[in-house]
Each structure stands twice: as structure tokens, then as C-alpha cells.
Design a protein around this motif. Sequence first.
Motif, PDB file in Angstrom:
ATOM      1  N   HIS A 226       0.686  -1.128   0.118  1.00  0.00           N
ATOM      2  CA  HIS A 226       0.048  -0.148  -0.119  1.00  0.00           C
ATOM      3  C   HIS A 226       0.941   1.181   0.147  1.00  0.00           C
ATOM      4  O   HIS A 226       1.823   1.273   0.754  1.00  0.00           O
ATOM      5  N   ASP A 227       0.229   2.277  -0.696  1.00  0.00           N
ATOM      6  CA  ASP A 227       1.018   3.603  -0.691  1.00  0.00           C
ATOM      7  C   ASP A 227       0.499   4.297   0.459  1.00  0.00           C
ATOM      8  O   ASP A 227      -0.586   4.105   0.904  1.00  0.00           O
ATOM      9  N   LEU A 228       1.395   5.346   0.818  1.00  0.00           N
ATOM     10  CA  LEU A 228       0.848   6.274   1.664  1.00  0.00           C
ATOM     11  C   LEU A 228       0.456   7.906   0.955  1.00  0.00           C
ATOM     12  O   LEU A 228       1.207   8.155   0.354  1.00  0.00           O
ATOM     13  N   LEU A 229      -0.707   8.077   1.308  1.00  0.00           N
ATOM     14  CA  LEU A 229      -1.149   9.355   0.425  1.00  0.00           C
ATOM     15  C   LEU A 229      -1.458  10.273   1.469  1.00  0.00           C
ATOM     16  O   LEU A 229      -2.428   9.993   2.485  1.00  0.00           O
ATOM     17  N   ARG A 230      -0.598  11.356   1.466  1.00  0.00           N
ATOM     18  CA  ARG A 230      -0.875  12.626   2.424  1.00  0.00           C
ATOM     19  C   ARG A 230      -1.602  13.718   1.678  1.00  0.00           C
ATOM     20  O   ARG A 230      -0.959  14.150   0.795  1.00  0.00           O
ATOM     21  N   LEU A 231      -2.740  14.084   2.238  1.00  0.00           N
ATOM     22  CA  LEU A 231      -3.631  15.467   1.504  1.00  0.00           C
ATOM     23  C   LEU A 231      -3.636  16.395   2.659  1.00  0.00           C
ATOM     24  O   LEU A 231      -3.830  16.177   3.580  1.00  0.00           O
ATOM     25  N   GLN A 232      -3.110  17.679   1.925  1.00  0.00           N
ATOM     26  CA  GLN A 232      -3.146  18.836   2.700  1.00  0.00           C
ATOM     27  C   GLN A 232      -4.388  19.736   2.222  1.00  0.00           C
ATOM     28  O   GLN A 232      -4.590  19.969   1.012  1.00  0.00           O
ATOM     29  N   GLY A 233      -4.991  20.412   3.263  1.00  0.00           N
ATOM     30  CA  GLY A 233      -6.038  21.297   2.842  1.00  0.00           C
ATOM     31  C   GLY A 233      -6.907  21.736   3.981  1.00  0.00           C
ATOM     32  O   GLY A 233      -6.447  21.922   5.216  1.00  0.00           O
ATOM     33  N   ALA A 283     -14.634  19.263   1.094  1.00  0.00           N
ATOM     34  CA  ALA A 283     -13.347  19.334   1.370  1.00  0.00           C
ATOM     35  C   ALA A 283     -12.295  20.190   0.352  1.00  0.00           C
ATOM     36  O   ALA A 283     -12.760  20.151  -0.738  1.00  0.00           O
ATOM     37  N   GLU A 284     -11.444  20.996   0.688  1.00  0.00           N
ATOM     38  CA  GLU A 284     -10.462  21.677  -0.078  1.00  0.00           C
ATOM     39  C   GLU A 284      -9.270  21.094  -0.195  1.00  0.00           C
ATOM     40  O   GLU A 284      -8.628  21.448   0.942  1.00  0.00           O
ATOM     41  N   VAL A 285      -8.629  20.700  -1.185  1.00  0.00           N
ATOM     42  CA  VAL A 285      -7.305  19.757  -1.110  1.00  0.00           C
ATOM     43  C   VAL A 285      -6.413  20.961  -1.851  1.00  0.00           C
ATOM     44  O   VAL A 285      -6.497  21.400  -2.937  1.00  0.00           O
ATOM     45  N   ARG A 286      -5.387  21.166  -1.051  1.00  0.00           N
ATOM     46  CA  ARG A 286      -4.387  22.072  -1.607  1.00  0.00           C
ATOM     47  C   ARG A 286      -3.152  21.532  -1.895  1.00  0.00           C
ATOM     48  O   ARG A 286      -2.170  22.055  -2.388  1.00  0.00           O
ATOM     49  N   GLY A 287      -2.892  20.286  -1.228  1.00  0.00           N
ATOM     50  CA  GLY A 287      -1.412  19.728  -1.296  1.00  0.00           C
ATOM     51  C   GLY A 287      -1.553  18.038  -1.527  1.00  0.00           C
ATOM     52  O   GLY A 287      -2.373  17.768  -0.611  1.00  0.00           O
ATOM     53  N   THR A 288      -0.757  17.220  -2.176  1.00  0.00           N
ATOM     54  CA  THR A 288      -0.735  15.880  -2.257  1.00  0.00           C
ATOM     55  C   THR A 288       0.550  15.529  -2.157  1.00  0.00           C
ATOM     56  O   THR A 288       1.422  15.728  -2.952  1.00  0.00           O
ATOM     57  N   THR A 289       0.809  14.264  -1.371  1.00  0.00           N
ATOM     58  CA  THR A 289       2.104  13.882  -1.114  1.00  0.00           C
ATOM     59  C   THR A 289       1.899  12.256  -1.262  1.00  0.00           C
ATOM     60  O   THR A 289       1.125  11.589  -0.455  1.00  0.00           O
ATOM     61  N   LEU A 290       2.695  11.658  -2.172  1.00  0.00           N
ATOM     62  CA  LEU A 290       2.476  10.236  -2.421  1.00  0.00           C
ATOM     63  C   LEU A 290       3.714   9.430  -1.995  1.00  0.00           C
ATOM     64  O   LEU A 290       4.856   9.872  -2.530  1.00  0.00           O
TER      65      LEU A 290
END
Lengths: 309, 406
Positions: A226-233, A283-290
Amino acid sequence: MIEVAELRKSYGDLAAVDGVSFTARTGEIFGLLGPNGAGKTTTIGCISGLLTPTSGHLRVMGHDVVRDGTAARRTLGVVPQEIALYDELSAEENLGYWGGVQGMRDPVLGRRIQAVLELTGLLDRAREPVKRFSGGMKRRLNFACGIVHQPKVLMLDEPTVGVDPQSRVRLLELVREQAKSGACVLYTTHYMEEAEALCDRLAVVDHGKIIAQGTLAELRAMLAEHDLLRLQGSFRPEAAREALRRIDGIEVLQADESQLRLSLAAASRRLPQIFSALAEAGAEVRGTTLTQPSLESLFIKLTGKELRE
Amino acid sequence: MRFVWISALKDLRRLRRDPMALAMWLALPVFVAVTMNFVFGRQAAAPQGRLLVADRDGSFLSGALPGMFNQGPLSRMVLVEKVNEDSGRLRLEKGDASALLIIPKGFGDAFLNNRPARLELITNRSQRILPGIIEEALSVLVEGSFYVQRLIGDQMRLVSGNGRPSETSIVEASVAINRAVRSVMRYLDPPLIELQTSVVSDEPKQKKSFGALFFPGVLFMALMFIAAGLAGDAWKERTRGTLRRVACTPSPIAAWTAGKALAAFTLVLAVAVLGMAAGGWLLGVSLSHALPAVLWAGGSGALLYLLMLFLATCASTERMATFLANLVLLPLTMIGGSFFPSEIMPSSFAAIGQWTPNGFLLGRFKAILDGGMTAGAIAAAFAGLALAAAVSFWLVVRRLRGTFLV
């Protein structure tokens, strides 16, 4: 070989180490990975005889650390977190002292001093006072003092803290060489990449407990690719959880008003689906880190927080 | 035992590389010793005071009175200087003299005519001994003058009357004085009091110079500063992590402590040897019992080090350890007879001081140095010192193995 069984060390009501068990074998590098305050240094303190365990069993090369401490310590080499050297003395004199307290005598000690100075690249600075050394050189000498007596068991407590990248690479090479030469190496760190690159087997420690243990492959398997997905917003945590629950194979590791942490397979291909669900949840997503599966993502999966938090 | 030696050698090497630390510990004692030597040199310990005399009378007798202080041993203790009254009072206030003697107008006449006269002696309150000596000497002079007046008062009146005395008057007065002196001579010379003398010691006690009087205290001051400085190193080793690293080796903490005590003993011994040599050369300190005295100083230094080390290990932080060391160091040095020798201290302070650790050790050192202890007494003292060191050592090791290590 280090055998630790149900080790506990308490200070009043606080359990610094709480039922830790592991075995580090000869010729392998066993890592203790965890954030600051997880109990790694306390565990090393108990194994080295510096601290008396509240309960549990500790054996080093077959010697009980509590009952037969001197014999156990004779087989040990310790590289502490701090640079435990005498600044006023030269590298050669420091090595002579630490070799001497381990019971070594000339001419064997003299030969060994030359060997470790060469190994750590300090031969040309051997007679210079340590206070003139750079941080990296001091770290290398700190390591050299731990191996000058050729210990069967080598324990390193975060030896690369504050070290420049070049010295870090050199230090890690030296640690590998020790294991190759047959020493049992116990290595504590809070650097994921270091543990991944160095250790044959690992125990992940948090709040004084081992939360996962095994080879790197075994630990990665726990993440099931599994990947780790980090969403910021900005998120409404409950609404976001509800929206994501409707998508198959997504595990919400953490949800708060500013970020979400998700564990899922093939995350890159499923990003549009996730964004759409979150948009519907307001939700409002402003950043994504995979992040690909790693010890970092395992730690987050197991504890719900980053290692350095 | 080998680890004790390795540990001591390591500390001595570290000290050799950091001579500034040693210089700082020795700075104050050396300063005191140099000052003492500069001020007093090898002179005998005779205090000298200054007596200011304001003569309002200006007569022959008032002029002769201060001259009495220039007779015999008193002349070595009291310097007499004639001043006018105002400047005399001013100088006394500034502490520039031990006392001011004011001779009133009409003193000479009153003396010759057997009338009462009042001499005024104002003493310097910041001094204790010298004004007392001057006061005593003056009262003896006054009493002596009374008898002189009784004995030859008439003749003195004759020659010091108004106008120049005639030759006949001088001859008559001289004959009368001679007769009076002869008449009392059988009582004065030889004295009717018989004095029996006996030799109490084959070696008469030599008078100590001021420098020699201060020397033992200054040496022990140096030992105290060295002990405190070295004890602080335990905290350095703890902070650096070298102490914990030692605890992870097969070598016991007790051996590490013994190594440190051995290094302290060696350093103190070296300082004592150099100090004794300098004391003998510059201050005239007797070196006839130098060997046991130096060994005693070395042992004392090691014991003081262990006591200071125990204090340091009782502190919760390095800063607290420094504070504690300073808290005990100066008062102990003061009252223990290092700044001021117990010989010139008020007796109550000296009595307290001799029961402080350094005061007790210093007292024995002086006794050994002066040759005032028998071989048996010295051996007993060394045994007591070893016992005290052993107890201190045990306490230190207990602290180190306990909370101090972690």
C-alpha cells in the motif's frame, strides 16, 4: 548475541520500556527504530548494565547482564549517542584509554589503535587533540573507541545524529564491516532511511513497546504494497471519513481539519476518484504527497503519526 | 589496579594539556604568598606601629617623653612621629597610625611640681594589638615617671627652673641625683627577686617570619582550590558521557574514582613539594620535617578532593555543584586558617576553625612541619587520614553508582 525477554524499566509510574523482547544474532545488524523518547536508549542502557531493569531477562553472549554483568560487559562495545571523548587528549590517547579500560595491553593495543585509526580515516590526525577535530571526525573517533577492543557485541545509540552526509555514509560502511566480521550489532535510530539501508532485521518501538518486528521484507509485507497518501487542505474530518469509506481499499490512518493520511494500493491511479469524493464532502485539497511503501509509512500505519512528530 | 593507573594517567595528561586550569586554581594562593613575601620578606614577626605625638607643651620634659619609646625593644615595635594635633587626628582617622598621644600644655610644670596632668591617648580602633602595646607602654612610663619625680623631683626643678641654672646648682643637683640613685641601687641592682632559669628544649624555638607564619595556610588554600577544581571534573565527565561509557566497560566505577583520587594526590604532592621548596627558599620555612609534611599535604589534598567530589555528586546539576563548591570553599578557607593563620585569629574563630576539615588537616600539617609531633603521633594521624579518605571514597562511589551516573 543479545537476548532480551520481557524487559521492563519503570521510573515510578512511567514505564520507559514495557515488555520489550527481541533477539539480535551474531553477524547481523538489528535495528531499534522509533521516535525520540520511544525507549531505545533505555533498552540499550539496560543491556549495557548502565541501568538495572525493573523486570525481564537480558543476556549478552550467554552472560546474564544483571547477575554476571562484568562478563557481559567484557564482550560489549558501546558507541553512545553523545561524543564521549576527552577533548584534551589526542585520538591515539583516547583509543589507548578506552582500550585500556577494556583490559587491552600493549603491544596488541598499540596495533589495534593503528588499525582502527586507519579504518576510520584518522591515522594522519592521530596525535592531534580531539578538540581540533570536526564534528564528523569526532563521531568517527567515538565509533572507533567502541570497536578498539574488537567486541563481539556492538551497540550503537543513534551514532549519526548531527553528522554530515559524507561522514554518515562512512560510518554506516564501518557498521556494516563490523557485522561482516562477525559482530552482533544493535543499532538504534530514528532515521527511517538509515534503518532501511543498514539493518537486516528491525524492531519498531513506540512508547516503550515493540509494535512491529521482522526483516525489512516482512515489515513491508505488513503494508501489503500500500502507498501512503497525504492530503493537505481544509477538511471536515467526519465528512471526509464518510466519503472515503465508500471507496474500496482505502484505509484512513489519520484525519483532522488540515490533513488526511490514507493507505491504499495504486494510489496514483485513484487520485481523481479520491478528489471527487472529498469535493463532495466539502473538502478543499491544496497539496498531495504520495509515498511508496516504506518504514515511514509502516510507522504511520501502526501509530497514526510520523516518526519525527 | 591497572585501571586505577590508566584512569589516573588519563587525568594527569588532561591536566597537562590544560595548564590554565591549574594556573587559575593556584592564582589566589600564589598571589597571597607573593604579597606576604613582598611585604614582610624573611623578617621576624614583630609588628610595628606608629605613634603620633602632638606636643602642646613644648617643654624639655614633654619633648623627652616620646623619646622613651625609642628605648630598647619598644623602639623596634613603635615608630614615634611628632605631628600637630589636627593633622594627627586626621591621620589617625585615615588609619595611618596606631595611636595619637596629646601632651597637654603645662605638662612639664605639672610634672616637676608634682601636680596632676592628663595625657590623652587616642587609639586606632581598627587595630587590636599595637594600640594595646602603646597603651601599656605609656602606662608603664607614667608610673615610672611618678617614682622618678619622687626620687629626684627637687633636683629636676632646680636645673629646669626659670633662667639658665648656675654651675653650682648643676653640680649640687648632680651630686644629689647620684646619692639618690646610689641609695636605691641596692634594691634595683642586683634585683631582690631571684630568677631561676631552666632549658626546656635543646633546640630553641625559632621566631617565625610573617611569610613562614602564612605559608602553611597558603599551601592549604592551594590544596582546597585544586580539590574543588578537580572535583568539578566529575560533572564534565558526566555531561560528556565518558562516565557512562566507563560504566559500560568491565572496569568498576570504584577503580575510576580511585584513579581520579590518585591523580589528585599526585598533583597535590607535586604542588606541595614545589610549595615547600619555595617556602624554604623565599620565606625561610624550616624544611627539617619536610618529608612527612609533604606526604601529609598530599594525603590531605586527596581527602579534600574526595570530600569536594562527594559534594559535587550530591548536586542535582553542574551549576548547583559549582554553587555548592563556592559556598563551602571560601568560608572554609577563611575560618580554616588559610587566609589568616589561626595564630592571629580571634581565639573563638580559631577554635571553630580547627574543627573544619581543612583547619584540622592544616593544624596537623603545622605540627608536623614544626617537629611538634612524635613519630607515633604522626603515624596515628596518617592512619586517621587514611580512614577518613576510605569513608569519603565509599560515599563517593555510592553516589556515583546511584543517581549521579544516570
